[in-house]
Enzyme design. Sequence first.
Site, PDB file in Angstrom:
ATOM      1  N   ASP A   1      -7.695   1.745   6.990  1.00  0.00           N
ATOM      2  CA  ASP A   1      -9.113   1.562   6.683  1.00  0.00           C
ATOM      3  C   ASP A   1      -9.519   0.115   6.459  1.00  0.00           C
ATOM      4  O   ASP A   1     -10.705  -0.199   6.500  1.00  0.00           O
ATOM      5  CB  ASP A   1      -9.480   2.367   5.424  1.00  0.00           C
ATOM      6  CG  ASP A   1      -9.422   3.868   5.659  1.00  0.00           C
ATOM      7  OD1 ASP A   1      -9.218   4.278   6.818  1.00  0.00           O
ATOM      8  OD2 ASP A   1      -9.581   4.626   4.686  1.00  0.00           O
TER       9      ASP A   1
ATOM     10  N   GLU B   1     -18.774  17.890   2.218  1.00  0.00           N
ATOM     11  CA  GLU B   1     -17.840  18.757   1.491  1.00  0.00           C
ATOM     12  C   GLU B   1     -18.247  18.906   0.034  1.00  0.00           C
ATOM     13  O   GLU B   1     -18.212  20.016  -0.524  1.00  0.00           O
ATOM     14  CB  GLU B   1     -16.430  18.177   1.607  1.00  0.00           C
ATOM     15  CG  GLU B   1     -15.847  18.307   3.011  1.00  0.00           C
ATOM     16  CD  GLU B   1     -14.692  17.364   3.271  1.00  0.00           C
ATOM     17  OE1 GLU B   1     -14.076  17.474   4.346  1.00  0.00           O
ATOM     18  OE2 GLU B   1     -14.422  16.493   2.422  1.00  0.00           O
TER      19      GLU B   1
ATOM     20  N   GLY C   1       0.812  -1.205   0.000  1.00  0.00           N
ATOM     21  CA  GLY C   1       0.000   0.000   0.000  1.00  0.00           C
ATOM     22  C   GLY C   1       0.845   1.254   0.000  1.00  0.00           C
ATOM     23  O   GLY C   1       2.065   1.207   0.225  1.00  0.00           O
ATOM     24  N   SER C   2       0.198   2.401  -0.269  1.00  0.00           N
ATOM     25  CA  SER C   2       0.942   3.669  -0.300  1.00  0.00           C
ATOM     26  C   SER C   2       0.141   4.803   0.323  1.00  0.00           C
ATOM     27  O   SER C   2       0.375   5.969   0.022  1.00  0.00           O
ATOM     28  CB  SER C   2       1.296   4.032  -1.751  1.00  0.00           C
ATOM     29  OG  SER C   2       0.113   4.132  -2.541  1.00  0.00           O
TER      30      SER C   2
END
Length: 457
Positions: A323, A184, A21-22
């Site tokens: 997550d 948002e 992952g990043s």
Amino acid sequence: MGATGKEEADIVDRTEVVIVGSGFGALAAAKKLAKAGKPFVLISETTEHLFQPLLYQVATGVISPGEIAPSVRAILAKYPHADVRLGRVVDVDPDASTVVYEAGGIRHTLGYDHLVAATGARQAYFGRDEFADLTYALKTVDDAERLRRQIVRCFEEAHTTSDPEHRKNLLSFIVVGAGPTGVELAGQIKELAQRYFADAIHNITADDVTVTLVEGADKVLPPFGGKLSEYSKESLEKAGVEVVLNTLVTDIDEHGATLSTPTTEESRRLTAETIIWSAGIQANDFAAILAERTGCETVRGGRLLVDEDFTVGRADNIYAIGDMVTLDNLPAQSPFAMQGGRHVAKMILGKTPAGTPFRYKDKGSMAIINRFRAITRVGKIELTGFIAWVLWLAVHLVYLVGFRNRYIAVMSWCGSFLGHRRPHFYYAQEPTPAAAPEQPVAPAEGEPDKEPARASA
């Protein structure tokens, strides 16, 4: 683990730590290991580290993707023991301590001493996966650019169409989910109508644009609750957003959505050309692979139920963070991911004993509503309005990676929030060339002349 039609490398490479992952968690762990000189390989499906909380600003033309998605290689370039590889991890063998990843159509096997999984989450549709093809999500840069093109297309077509019903549908937007992303986006789309398109397109006013925010819970921004949720709802409604609470979206098609209110058993139909889905998340595919290989339990959305030290199932050298996991009902937000990444890195480095339970430090929560309006909670302190908005800007600047990114973001915010510009909407202008008109065909002898076919753009 067979090659399943792919060419597979024969040589098994090895490293001390593999990070998959990043995102925020992966990068936090990588930096901690890199500064200590610990060799590791970071494998990511994308070349960038995505600052996901600002994706909505890419979608609404405030900033460009490059400002929130710097290269992972560039971030880790100064660390000699950091090895970044572009690829997709497709399997893991906990007994052999190896992972298999695909890169360039070839499968590679990589051995490890420790594995850190941080592959994040994607949008959840609660069993209605067909909604994915009918709505716009906001989890990747591609998602944001696709939504930006759609917003521009709707306003441009509304400017030129002579069909009032089609115009109304083009200027109608439905946002599903009143979490931070939904709030948002709803606020920004309405602000676009008031401060950008109203000036740029003279036959469209803010009153022509309808934005409906739909939430299944009884409040906006449910995790905040109390006066902060109420302030958010009132701010959105003052800006012209229709807020619909205690309501579920039961059906979606190409031209709108069906809303249902369980308490009253009432249903109604809303028509719109653009439906944005921001309700719920589910873990990415690698979580299911880890669960199967390690015997780890999963909860709703396929998220891993990790141990208190982030270890996964029966494997004591495999960690999962961010997550893709759930732990003590902590929020699936960037602070949880980053703190988890640093905690795991400390255990790998021996600075913290293996098996040490994770302790989350709540540094507060915040959400932006629209220009000059935000909410912030730090401990028992709750802030609203302009002060909270400035604090939101400051915190997000701190987390943006790289001085150049921060500088450009400030310039973009000044142009968008203080002025009336959307400096990055021009990227969305991708006109499709009109089809060439067909050449008239000479009629056969004795046939009447025929009108040549008209090409449609």
